[in-house]
Design a protein around this motif. Structure first.
Motif, PDB file in Angstrom:
ATOM      1  N   ALA A  19     101.325  59.211  40.988  1.00  0.00           N
ATOM      2  CA  ALA A  19     100.827  58.520  42.185  1.00  0.00           C
ATOM      3  C   ALA A  19      99.964  57.320  41.808  1.00  0.00           C
ATOM      4  CB  ALA A  19     100.037  59.496  43.057  1.00  0.00           C
ATOM      5  N   LEU A  20      99.118  57.480  40.800  1.00  0.00           N
ATOM      6  CA  LEU A  20      98.278  56.363  40.361  1.00  0.00           C
ATOM      7  C   LEU A  20      99.111  55.242  39.761  1.00  0.00           C
ATOM      8  CD1 LEU A  20      95.247  58.263  38.786  1.00  0.00           C
ATOM      9  CD2 LEU A  20      95.302  56.995  40.942  1.00  0.00           C
ATOM     10  N   THR A  21     100.140  55.606  39.027  1.00  0.00           N
ATOM     11  CA  THR A  21     101.023  54.601  38.440  1.00  0.00           C
ATOM     12  C   THR A  21     101.733  53.814  39.540  1.00  0.00           C
ATOM     13  OG1 THR A  21     101.348  55.955  36.466  1.00  0.00           O
ATOM     14  CG2 THR A  21     102.971  54.246  36.864  1.00  0.00           C
ATOM     15  N   ARG A  22     102.213  54.523  40.563  1.00  0.00           N
ATOM     16  CA  ARG A  22     102.862  53.840  41.691  1.00  0.00           C
ATOM     17  C   ARG A  22     101.874  52.938  42.417  1.00  0.00           C
ATOM     18  NH1 ARG A  22     105.050  58.910  42.380  1.00  0.00           N
ATOM     19  NH2 ARG A  22     103.650  59.345  44.140  1.00  0.00           N
ATOM     20  N   ALA A  23     100.648  53.437  42.629  1.00  0.00           N
ATOM     21  CA  ALA A  23      99.628  52.645  43.320  1.00  0.00           C
ATOM     22  C   ALA A  23      99.294  51.385  42.532  1.00  0.00           C
ATOM     23  CB  ALA A  23      98.376  53.487  43.556  1.00  0.00           C
ATOM     24  N   LEU A  24      99.179  51.514  41.227  1.00  0.00           N
ATOM     25  CA  LEU A  24      98.887  50.368  40.369  1.00  0.00           C
ATOM     26  C   LEU A  24     100.026  49.351  40.418  1.00  0.00           C
ATOM     27  CD1 LEU A  24      96.938  49.113  38.343  1.00  0.00           C
ATOM     28  CD2 LEU A  24      97.996  50.503  36.564  1.00  0.00           C
ATOM     29  N   SER A  25     101.243  49.832  40.319  1.00  0.00           N
ATOM     30  CA  SER A  25     102.406  48.945  40.383  1.00  0.00           C
ATOM     31  C   SER A  25     102.465  48.233  41.721  1.00  0.00           C
ATOM     32  CB  SER A  25     103.701  49.734  40.175  1.00  0.00           C
ATOM     33  OG  SER A  25     103.767  50.245  38.875  1.00  0.00           O
ATOM     34  N   SER A  26     102.229  48.968  42.794  1.00  0.00           N
ATOM     35  CA  SER A  26     102.256  48.400  44.140  1.00  0.00           C
ATOM     36  C   SER A  26     101.162  47.350  44.318  1.00  0.00           C
ATOM     37  CB  SER A  26     102.090  49.517  45.170  1.00  0.00           C
ATOM     38  OG  SER A  26     102.069  49.000  46.469  1.00  0.00           O
ATOM     39  N   TYR A  27      99.969  47.646  43.840  1.00  0.00           N
ATOM     40  CA  TYR A  27      98.864  46.688  43.940  1.00  0.00           C
ATOM     41  C   TYR A  27      99.193  45.395  43.207  1.00  0.00           C
ATOM     42  CZ  TYR A  27      94.400  44.420  43.303  1.00  0.00           C
ATOM     43  OH  TYR A  27      93.405  43.488  43.281  1.00  0.00           O
ATOM     44  N   LYS A  29     102.055  44.147  42.473  1.00  0.00           N
ATOM     45  CA  LYS A  29     103.136  43.431  43.163  1.00  0.00           C
ATOM     46  C   LYS A  29     102.607  42.753  44.425  1.00  0.00           C
ATOM     47  CE  LYS A  29     107.246  42.161  44.384  1.00  0.00           C
ATOM     48  NZ  LYS A  29     107.595  40.813  44.004  1.00  0.00           N
ATOM     49  N   ASP A  30     101.858  43.498  45.246  1.00  0.00           N
ATOM     50  CA  ASP A  30     101.380  42.978  46.528  1.00  0.00           C
ATOM     51  C   ASP A  30     100.313  41.912  46.371  1.00  0.00           C
ATOM     52  OD1 ASP A  30     103.095  44.812  47.649  1.00  0.00           O
ATOM     53  OD2 ASP A  30     101.519  46.231  48.224  1.00  0.00           O
ATOM     54  N   GLU A  31      99.394  42.106  45.461  1.00  0.00           N
ATOM     55  CA  GLU A  31      98.245  41.203  45.348  1.00  0.00           C
ATOM     56  C   GLU A  31      98.448  40.064  44.352  1.00  0.00           C
ATOM     57  OE1 GLU A  31      95.629  41.342  47.383  1.00  0.00           O
ATOM     58  OE2 GLU A  31      96.560  43.075  48.381  1.00  0.00           O
ATOM     59  N   LEU A  32      99.208  40.324  43.294  1.00  0.00           N
ATOM     60  CA  LEU A  32      99.336  39.316  42.237  1.00  0.00           C
ATOM     61  C   LEU A  32     100.777  38.850  42.026  1.00  0.00           C
ATOM     62  CD1 LEU A  32      96.934  40.986  39.644  1.00  0.00           C
ATOM     63  CD2 LEU A  32      96.396  39.166  41.277  1.00  0.00           C
ATOM     64  N   ASP A  33     101.685  39.423  42.797  1.00  0.00           N
ATOM     65  CA  ASP A  33     103.102  39.104  42.673  1.00  0.00           C
ATOM     66  C   ASP A  33     103.589  39.294  41.231  1.00  0.00           C
ATOM     67  OD1 ASP A  33     105.545  38.479  43.805  1.00  0.00           O
ATOM     68  OD2 ASP A  33     105.354  36.335  43.380  1.00  0.00           O
ATOM     69  N   VAL A  34     103.117  40.382  40.623  1.00  0.00           N
ATOM     70  CA  VAL A  34     103.501  40.734  39.259  1.00  0.00           C
ATOM     71  C   VAL A  34     104.196  42.086  39.327  1.00  0.00           C
ATOM     72  CG1 VAL A  34     102.641  41.353  36.968  1.00  0.00           C
ATOM     73  CG2 VAL A  34     101.576  39.481  38.231  1.00  0.00           C
ATOM     74  N   GLU A  35     105.394  42.147  38.780  1.00  0.00           N
ATOM     75  CA  GLU A  35     106.136  43.403  38.785  1.00  0.00           C
ATOM     76  C   GLU A  35     105.889  44.149  37.474  1.00  0.00           C
ATOM     77  OE1 GLU A  35     109.720  44.055  40.562  1.00  0.00           O
ATOM     78  OE2 GLU A  35     109.704  42.264  41.804  1.00  0.00           O
ATOM     79  N   VAL A  36     105.276  45.303  37.604  1.00  0.00           N
ATOM     80  CA  VAL A  36     105.015  46.170  36.462  1.00  0.00           C
ATOM     81  C   VAL A  36     105.449  47.566  36.890  1.00  0.00           C
ATOM     82  CG1 VAL A  36     103.263  47.161  34.949  1.00  0.00           C
ATOM     83  CG2 VAL A  36     103.046  44.793  35.705  1.00  0.00           C
ATOM     84  N   GLY A  37     106.356  48.131  36.154  1.00  0.00           N
ATOM     85  CA  GLY A  37     106.840  49.459  36.511  1.00  0.00           C
ATOM     86  C   GLY A  37     107.150  50.261  35.267  1.00  0.00           C
ATOM     87  N   GLY A  38     107.551  51.486  35.494  1.00  0.00           N
ATOM     88  CA  GLY A  38     107.970  52.349  34.398  1.00  0.00           C
ATOM     89  C   GLY A  38     106.915  52.523  33.339  1.00  0.00           C
ATOM     90  N   MET A  39     107.352  52.391  32.099  1.00  0.00           N
ATOM     91  CA  MET A  39     106.472  52.620  30.956  1.00  0.00           C
ATOM     92  C   MET A  39     105.329  51.612  30.910  1.00  0.00           C
ATOM     93  SD  MET A  39     106.009  54.764  28.795  1.00  0.00           S
ATOM     94  CE  MET A  39     105.681  55.295  27.170  1.00  0.00           C
ATOM     95  N   ASP A  40     105.572  50.369  31.338  1.00  0.00           N
ATOM     96  CA  ASP A  40     104.501  49.364  31.342  1.00  0.00           C
ATOM     97  C   ASP A  40     103.371  49.775  32.280  1.00  0.00           C
ATOM     98  OD1 ASP A  40     105.795  47.769  29.502  1.00  0.00           O
ATOM     99  OD2 ASP A  40     106.721  46.482  31.021  1.00  0.00           O
ATOM    100  N   ALA A  41     103.726  50.316  33.427  1.00  0.00           N
ATOM    101  CA  ALA A  41     102.708  50.762  34.377  1.00  0.00           C
ATOM    102  C   ALA A  41     101.931  51.941  33.810  1.00  0.00           C
ATOM    103  CB  ALA A  41     103.350  51.132  35.708  1.00  0.00           C
ATOM    104  N   ILE A  42     102.601  52.838  33.132  1.00  0.00           N
ATOM    105  CA  ILE A  42     101.936  53.983  32.512  1.00  0.00           C
ATOM    106  C   ILE A  42     100.975  53.509  31.427  1.00  0.00           C
ATOM    107  CG2 ILE A  42     102.305  56.016  31.054  1.00  0.00           C
ATOM    108  CD1 ILE A  42     104.934  56.454  32.658  1.00  0.00           C
TER     109      ILE A  42
END
Length: 88
Positions: A19-27, A29-42
């Motif tokens: 959940a924290l990883t998803r929240a971080l990725s979403s933040y 994307k929404d605030e900085l227009d930066v896509e970070v997902g998967g292992m990078d988000a972890i």
């Protein structure tokens, strides 16, 4: 920390970590227009937990100590009020 003790690594339960990883990725994307997902988000979550987590943890300890001191003062005053006059 006292006498060089190292803080234990923060271990989050899998659902919380996800959940924290998803929240971080979403933040990001929404605030900085930066896509970070998967292992990078972890990895980013791990970095935040390791580098920033101790500061929040310590502040939580300081807040708990202040609350405990205030509560102990109330208990101490209540005990003092229970004293009975003593005559010799």
């Amino acid at each position: 920390m006292n006498s060089g003790d190292a803080m234990a690594r923060i271990e989050l339960e899998k659902p919380v970590r996800e959940a924290l990883t998803r929240a971080l990725s979403s933040y990001l994307k929404d605030e900085l227009d930066v896509e970070v997902g998967g292992m990078d988000a972890i990895l980013l979550l791990d970095f935040v937990a390791e580098r920033l987590g101790p500061h929040f943890y310590n502040q939580g300890l300081y807040d708990a100590q202040a609350l405990l001191r205030a509560k102990l003062e109330v208990v101490s005053e209540a005990l003092y009020e229970l004293e009975k006059p003593a005559k010799l």
